[in-house]
Scaffold this motif. Structure first.
Motif, PDB file in Angstrom:
ATOM      1  N   LEU A  24       0.776  -1.095  -0.004  1.00 49.43           N
ATOM      2  CA  LEU A  24       0.130  -0.095  -0.139  1.00 49.43           C
ATOM      3  C   LEU A  24       0.874   1.536   0.010  1.00 49.43           C
ATOM      4  CD1 LEU A  24      -2.864  -0.617   2.397  1.00 49.43           C
ATOM      5  CD2 LEU A  24      -2.841   0.017  -0.128  1.00 49.43           C
ATOM      6  N   THR A  25       1.791   0.767   0.940  1.00 45.44           N
ATOM      7  CA  THR A  25       2.472   2.829   0.701  1.00 45.44           C
ATOM      8  C   THR A  25       3.023   2.963  -0.676  1.00 45.44           C
ATOM      9  OG1 THR A  25       3.259   1.407   3.078  1.00 45.44           O
ATOM     10  CG2 THR A  25       4.304   3.752   2.349  1.00 45.44           C
ATOM     11  N   GLY A  31      -0.168  14.022  -9.513  1.00 47.52           N
ATOM     12  CA  GLY A  31       0.118  15.469  -8.666  1.00 47.52           C
ATOM     13  C   GLY A  31       0.369  15.601  -7.535  1.00 47.52           C
ATOM     14  N   GLY A  32       0.786  14.287  -6.639  1.00 41.67           N
ATOM     15  CA  GLY A  32       1.363  14.403  -5.638  1.00 41.67           C
ATOM     16  C   GLY A  32      -0.277  14.281  -4.262  1.00 41.67           C
ATOM     17  N   SER A  33       0.202  13.856  -3.422  1.00 42.85           N
ATOM     18  CA  SER A  33      -0.699  13.020  -2.043  1.00 42.85           C
ATOM     19  C   SER A  33      -1.607  14.175  -1.709  1.00 42.85           C
ATOM     20  CB  SER A  33      -0.523  12.463  -1.272  1.00 42.85           C
ATOM     21  OG  SER A  33       0.240  12.461  -0.784  1.00 42.85           O
ATOM     22  N   GLY A  34      -0.343  15.393  -0.931  1.00 34.91           N
ATOM     23  CA  GLY A  34      -0.906  16.249  -0.472  1.00 34.91           C
ATOM     24  C   GLY A  34      -0.803  16.063   0.823  1.00 34.91           C
ATOM     25  N   MET A  35       0.183  14.575   1.339  1.00 34.64           N
ATOM     26  CA  MET A  35      -0.427  14.449   3.340  1.00 34.64           C
ATOM     27  C   MET A  35       1.070  14.951   3.387  1.00 34.64           C
ATOM     28  SD  MET A  35      -3.191  11.410   3.501  1.00 34.64           S
ATOM     29  CE  MET A  35      -2.675  10.383   2.970  1.00 34.64           C
ATOM     30  N   GLY A  73      -0.858  10.169   7.718  1.00 32.48           N
ATOM     31  CA  GLY A  73      -0.544   8.697   6.888  1.00 32.48           C
ATOM     32  C   GLY A  73      -0.756   7.427   7.667  1.00 32.48           C
ATOM     33  N   GLU A  74      -0.592   7.050   8.423  1.00 28.44           N
ATOM     34  CA  GLU A  74      -0.361   6.053   9.175  1.00 28.44           C
ATOM     35  C   GLU A  74      -1.471   5.872   9.237  1.00 28.44           C
ATOM     36  OE1 GLU A  74       3.826   5.859  10.897  1.00 28.44           O
ATOM     37  OE2 GLU A  74       2.195   6.895  12.389  1.00 28.44           O
ATOM     38  N   THR A  75      -2.338   7.353  10.079  1.00 21.89           N
ATOM     39  CA  THR A  75      -3.792   5.943  10.078  1.00 21.89           C
ATOM     40  C   THR A  75      -5.044   5.832   9.074  1.00 21.89           C
ATOM     41  OG1 THR A  75      -3.871   8.193  11.875  1.00 21.89           O
ATOM     42  CG2 THR A  75      -5.807   6.636  11.324  1.00 21.89           C
ATOM     43  N   ASP A  89      -7.396   1.819   4.591  1.00 19.65           N
ATOM     44  CA  ASP A  89      -7.302   1.310   3.629  1.00 19.65           C
ATOM     45  C   ASP A  89      -6.940  -0.307   4.243  1.00 19.65           C
ATOM     46  OD1 ASP A  89      -7.158   4.158   2.696  1.00 19.65           O
ATOM     47  OD2 ASP A  89      -5.193   3.767   1.326  1.00 19.65           O
ATOM     48  N   ARG A  90      -6.002  -0.655   4.274  1.00 17.56           N
ATOM     49  CA  ARG A  90      -5.733  -1.774   4.434  1.00 17.56           C
ATOM     50  C   ARG A  90      -6.910  -2.331   5.199  1.00 17.56           C
ATOM     51  NH1 ARG A  90       0.025  -1.797   7.146  1.00 17.56           N
ATOM     52  NH2 ARG A  90       0.283  -2.236   5.190  1.00 17.56           N
ATOM     53  N   ARG A  91      -7.720  -1.788   6.035  1.00 27.91           N
ATOM     54  CA  ARG A  91      -8.768  -2.800   6.811  1.00 27.91           C
ATOM     55  C   ARG A  91     -10.335  -2.316   6.113  1.00 27.91           C
ATOM     56  NH1 ARG A  91      -9.495  -0.044  11.129  1.00 27.91           N
ATOM     57  NH2 ARG A  91     -11.504   1.570  10.956  1.00 27.91           N
ATOM     58  N   ARG A  92     -10.656  -1.438   5.073  1.00 28.87           N
ATOM     59  CA  ARG A  92     -11.501  -1.543   3.845  1.00 28.87           C
ATOM     60  C   ARG A  92     -10.453  -2.799   3.115  1.00 28.87           C
ATOM     61  NH1 ARG A  92     -10.914   4.936   3.324  1.00 28.87           N
ATOM     62  NH2 ARG A  92     -12.568   5.275   4.192  1.00 28.87           N
ATOM     63  N   ILE A  93      -9.763  -2.639   2.673  1.00 26.77           N
ATOM     64  CA  ILE A  93      -8.996  -3.682   1.303  1.00 26.77           C
ATOM     65  C   ILE A  93      -9.711  -5.020   1.776  1.00 26.77           C
ATOM     66  CG2 ILE A  93      -7.496  -5.020   0.878  1.00 26.77           C
ATOM     67  CD1 ILE A  93      -6.413  -2.215  -0.212  1.00 26.77           C
TER      68      ILE A  93
END
Length: 426
Positions: free
Chosen positions: A134-135, A146-150, A156-158, A163-167
């Motif tokens: 994922l990372t 054009g960049g995630s902007g985070m 990001g870790e949250t 994302d991991r749980r959703r997947i």
């Protein structure tokens, strides 16, 4: 995933002078082409083992970076499956979108999947591939947009955990839906097995001509059938298992199954996801391996197919080989040589020879007999006309004499009704 950018450099490591390395790089280009990606450069390196952190040596990474800039490529495609850390490190070093062979094949499957089951199987495979990566994948996709902007690391870790749980939840939901489809197909397969009709599976490398062969056999033996299957000159045109009943002129019939084509280094995620579809192969009575005989590497492709069949638990099933595209080789055809048939689907030559070989292999429980059926058992004449191959009929004072070929079990079932039954001969 979004549409793949269309200019790429392909990269491969040749480990210990692999005999099939040049072909695997050519195949990688073909896979890229199937994904509508234009390959504009290639870089290879000979190494005794893969460099753990970056796949390539550090000097080669600099060379690759310069090459990518020089040819204005936006994507770099690697010939092996990259680990999550390799993906991240390469993304960081190259500042370009990075793909590996596995993701490329998954993208092609995504594009080709037509039925609900194939779509579910591909999505499961893709999510399982993405989960540990994922990372790196997010960085790649972020750069594409054009960049995630985070900036905030904690956020990001949250987001990553979310994302991991959703997947994981999505994979569970897809697998539950797949289970229902799989159990429905298993019921259909059990019903087919009860009829005792033999099952023949077409297997082989992708784009060898399996679907075209199936259509040619349908046209020849079932001309009124409207059940042609999709056949296109491209990698992985067939992702669905198609089953068609073929009835021969002598009342014998078999089920012919078309299957997804194989490719070297077929991702294990895909084999796992498509295992239920490929179960058809493991339960067949006979496999017909369709070989692109015009391909100079055809022996290697046979090897890949046989390896994949063993992995699917189908290595023990009897097999015959259909050497297709013989018209492009200068070899004599159509002809049969032991378990091989040299043919050309395009020229419609060799189908009878192939079907004759199939018949020899799967209809071994038939016997040639001559019987006299009493007039009082007239229904048996209708039965054998429908279920056997009656070659001659004559009438005598104590019944009807039939010279025929029929199933041994049918002969044994009714022989007590015949007038002076003769023992069945092969």
């Amino acid at each position: 995933m979004e549409q793949v950018n269309n200019r790429a450099v392909v990269v491969g490591v040749n480990l210990n002078d692999r005999a099939d390395f040049a072909y695997s790089m050519e195949e990688l280009r073909n896979l890229a082409d199937a994904c509508n990606i234009e390959v504009v450069g290639e870089l290879t390196q000979k190494m005794p083992k893969i460099n753990g952190p970056h796949y390539l040596g550090s000097g080669k990474i600099e060379e690759l970076s310069a090459l990518v800039e020089g040819v204005d490529a936006s994507t770099v495609i690697f010939n092996d499956e990259l680990s999550p850390s390799q993906l991240r490190n390469l993304e960081s070093a190259l500042q370009k979108k990075v793909m590996d062979r596995t993701l490329l094949i998954l993208d092609i499957f995504s594009e080709r999947a037509q039925t609900r089951e194939a779509q579910l199987q591909v999505e499961v495979a893709k999510l399982q591939y993405m989960l540990p990566r994922l990372t790196g994948l997010r960085e790649s996709l972020g750069r594409q947009g054009g960049g995630s902007g985070m900036k905030n690391k904690g956020t990001g870790e949250t987001k990553l955990e979310l994302d991991r749980r959703r997947i994981e939840e999505r994979i569970s939901a897809l697998q539950a839906e797949l289970e229902k489809l799989v159990s429905r197909r298993q019921v259909q397969r059990k019903q087919r097995q009860k009829t005792g009709v033999p099952v023949i599976c077409l297997v082989g490398y992708t784009n060898a001509g399996k679907s075209s062969l199936m259509n040619a056999i349908l046209s020849r033996y079932m001309p009124d059938s409207s059940k042609q299957v999709l056949a296109k000159d491209m990698l992985f045109a067939t992702l669905e298992t198609s089953v068609r009943s073929i009835e021969l002129p002598d009342n014998k019939s078999f089920l012919l199954t078309d299957t997804v084509g194989f490719v070297s280094q077929l991702p294990h995620h895909l084999i796992k996801a498509f295992r239920s579809t490929l179960e058809e192969v493991a339960e067949a009575d006979l496999l017909v391996q369709v070989v692109d005989y015009a391909n100079l590497e055809y022996e290697r492709l046979i090897e890949v197919t046989n390896d994949t069949l063993r992995e699917l638990g189908a290595g023990h099933i009897p097999m015959i080989y259909a050497y297709n595209k013989t018209d492009l080789t200068g070899e004599r055809y159509p002809r049969t040589d032991e378990d091989k048939v040299y043919l050309s689907v395009k020229e419609n030559q060799g189908l009878e020879e192939l079907v004759a070989l199939v018949r020899d292999r799967i209809f071994q429980d038939y016997v040639q007999v001559e019987v006299v059926i009493p007039f009082s058992e007239g229904r048996l004449i209708a039965f054998f006309n429908a279920n056997g191959n009656v070659q001659a009929t004559s009438y005598e004072e104590n019944g009807t004499r039939l010279t025929m070929e029929c199933k041994r079990v049918d002969y044994e079932k009714y022989q007590h009704l015949f007038v002076e039954p003769q023992p069945a001969e092969q």
